[in-house]
Design an enzyme around this catalytic site. Structure first.
Site, mmCIF file in Angstrom:
data_model
loop_
_atom_site.group_PDB
_atom_site.id
_atom_site.type_symbol
_atom_site.label_atom_id
_atom_site.label_comp_id
_atom_site.label_asym_id
_atom_site.label_seq_id
_atom_site.Cartn_x
_atom_site.Cartn_y
_atom_site.Cartn_z
ATOM 1 N N GLU A 250 -16.507 5.596 6.578
ATOM 2 C CA GLU A 250 -15.582 5.011 7.560
ATOM 3 C C GLU A 250 -15.555 5.881 8.812
ATOM 4 O OE1 GLU A 250 -11.558 4.972 5.987
ATOM 5 O OE2 GLU A 250 -11.734 7.038 5.294
ATOM 6 N N LYS B 86 -2.792 6.635 1.082
ATOM 7 C CA LYS B 86 -2.729 6.912 2.516
ATOM 8 C C LYS B 86 -1.791 8.109 2.703
ATOM 9 C CE LYS B 86 -2.366 4.446 6.878
ATOM 10 N NZ LYS B 86 -3.440 5.128 7.582
ATOM 11 N N ARG C 125 0.840 -1.211 0.000
ATOM 12 C CA ARG C 125 0.000 0.000 0.000
ATOM 13 C C ARG C 125 0.872 1.257 0.000
ATOM 14 N NH1 ARG C 125 -4.565 0.443 4.610
ATOM 15 N NH2 ARG C 125 -2.779 0.934 5.919
HETATM 16 N N1 PLP Z 1 -9.447 4.563 7.440
HETATM 17 C C1 PLP Z 1 -8.558 5.535 7.698
HETATM 18 C C2 PLP Z 1 -8.880 6.925 7.294
HETATM 19 C C3 PLP Z 1 -7.348 5.241 8.344
HETATM 20 O O1 PLP Z 1 -6.462 6.194 8.600
HETATM 21 C C4 PLP Z 1 -7.094 3.906 8.737
HETATM 22 C C5 PLP Z 1 -5.878 3.533 9.448
HETATM 23 O O2 PLP Z 1 -4.813 3.693 9.035
HETATM 24 C C6 PLP Z 1 -8.042 2.916 8.445
HETATM 25 C C7 PLP Z 1 -9.209 3.286 7.797
HETATM 26 C C8 PLP Z 1 -7.808 1.466 8.814
HETATM 27 O O3 PLP Z 1 -6.835 0.911 7.985
HETATM 28 P P1 PLP Z 1 -5.863 -0.263 8.480
HETATM 29 O O4 PLP Z 1 -6.741 -1.390 8.876
HETATM 30 O O5 PLP Z 1 -5.025 -0.560 7.305
HETATM 31 O O6 PLP Z 1 -5.111 0.289 9.627
#
Ligand code: PLP
Length: 287
Positions: free
Chosen positions: A182, A149, A50
């Site tokens: 989310e 991200k 990612r």
């Molecule tokens: N959504 C957002 C905006 C996030 O910052 C994160 C965490 O990093 C997640 C969802 C959950 O992602 P992950 O399970 O990869 O930590």
């Protein structure tokens, strides 16, 4: 505590980046949050994939090969002698001038911080979180693709401010069509009549690695699961609601906008998934 900073291992006090770094000036960069369970880097490949995909998408050249990055993670862990904790991996565009142009930033900066982590008490996993829905929208696909991200978390910070002001611990974000996307830093799931549902990420959510792990558990165990858009109404009337994320793992939501969810504490499906998730965290990692 040793912090990896551009090829050096430095102390917390020495770990400084330039005020001309475009990560600082503009939020120009990307990051990952990764868990370490019993010395294993959980889902290391998924996180690095990612990271490198985010970098490619924003044309950021990471000055380490994939293997070098993996080695740097392992070495930072080793130096910190931590068996359980959290890794924050940040790649910023690096130091440039005051202009926006990333061409003025000759080299990206890489930082790896390893820390202890305890965001929620064991009690919170049973009682669940109080949440509110917020008007601040998640980065939408035609602005900044939520798959990246990026270091631009201002939306999410505004969401946090809003949820703090409402006395709630977490927030649920919607997209401009009113679909649930989310939490401020976690993916969301609902359970209704035994079916586990999460919104498709194209609505405006990060493709969470914990989310993916939960979907895999559902498939392996034969739990009824689907990816489907839903609205706040569906959240209010769900039997269970839970959030997933690297730091939070799988945590129940007990209240949304004053509506009590299910019995008002973590439900059986959420607790089962938390248990299943915790049983795989040591298997699926890089030693
Ligand atoms: N959504 C957002 C905006 C996030 O910052 C994160 C965490 O990093 C997640 C969802 C959950 O992602 P992950 O399970 O990869 O930590």
């Amino acid at each position: 505590q040793w912090i990896y900073l551009d090829g050096q291992y430095v102390t917390k006090e020495e770990a400084k980046v330039s005020v001309y770094d475009h990560g600082f000036l503009y939020g120009d960069g990307i990051f990952e949050g990764i868990r370490i369970y019993n010395g294993n880097i959980f889902k290391c490949k998924q996180h690095l994939d990612r990271l490198y995909d985010s970098a490619k998408s924003i044309m950021l050249e990471i000055p380490l090969t994939y293997q070098e990055m993996q080695d740097a993670l392992v070495e930072t862990l080793r130096r910190n002698e931590l068996r359980n904790g959290y890794i924050r991996l940040v790649v910023s565009r690096g130091a440039g001038n005051l202009g926006l142009d990333p061409n003025r930033c000759p080299k990206a900066s890489v930082v790896i911080i390893v820390e202890q982590l305890a965001i929620y008490s064991e009690e919170a996993y049973k009682t669940g979180l109080k949440t509110v829905s917020v008007s601040t929208r998640r980065n939408i696909p035609d602005a900044l693709n939520p798959k990246i991200k990026s270091l631009n978390y201002l939306n999410n910070i505004l969401v946090k401010i809003q949820s703090n002001l409402s006395g709630a611990g977490e927030a649920i974000m919607l997209n401009s069509q009113g679909y649930v996307t989310e939490g401020s830093g976690d993916n969301i799931f609902i359970v209704k009549n035994g079916i586990i549902v999460t919104p498709p990420c194209y609505l405006g959510a990060l493709e969470g690695i914990t989310r993916e792990a939960i979907i895999e558990i559902c498939e392996k165990k034969g739990y009824k699961f689907k990816e489907q858009p839903f609205t706040l109404h569906d959240v209010y009337v769900a039997d269970e609601v839970f959030l997933t994320g690297t730091a939070a793992e799988v945590i129940a939501v007990r209240e949304v906008d004053g509506r009590v969810i299910g019995e008002g504490h973590a439900g059986p499906v959420t607790l089962k998934l938390l248990e299943e998730f915790r049983s795989i965290v040591e298997q699926d990692g890089l030693k």
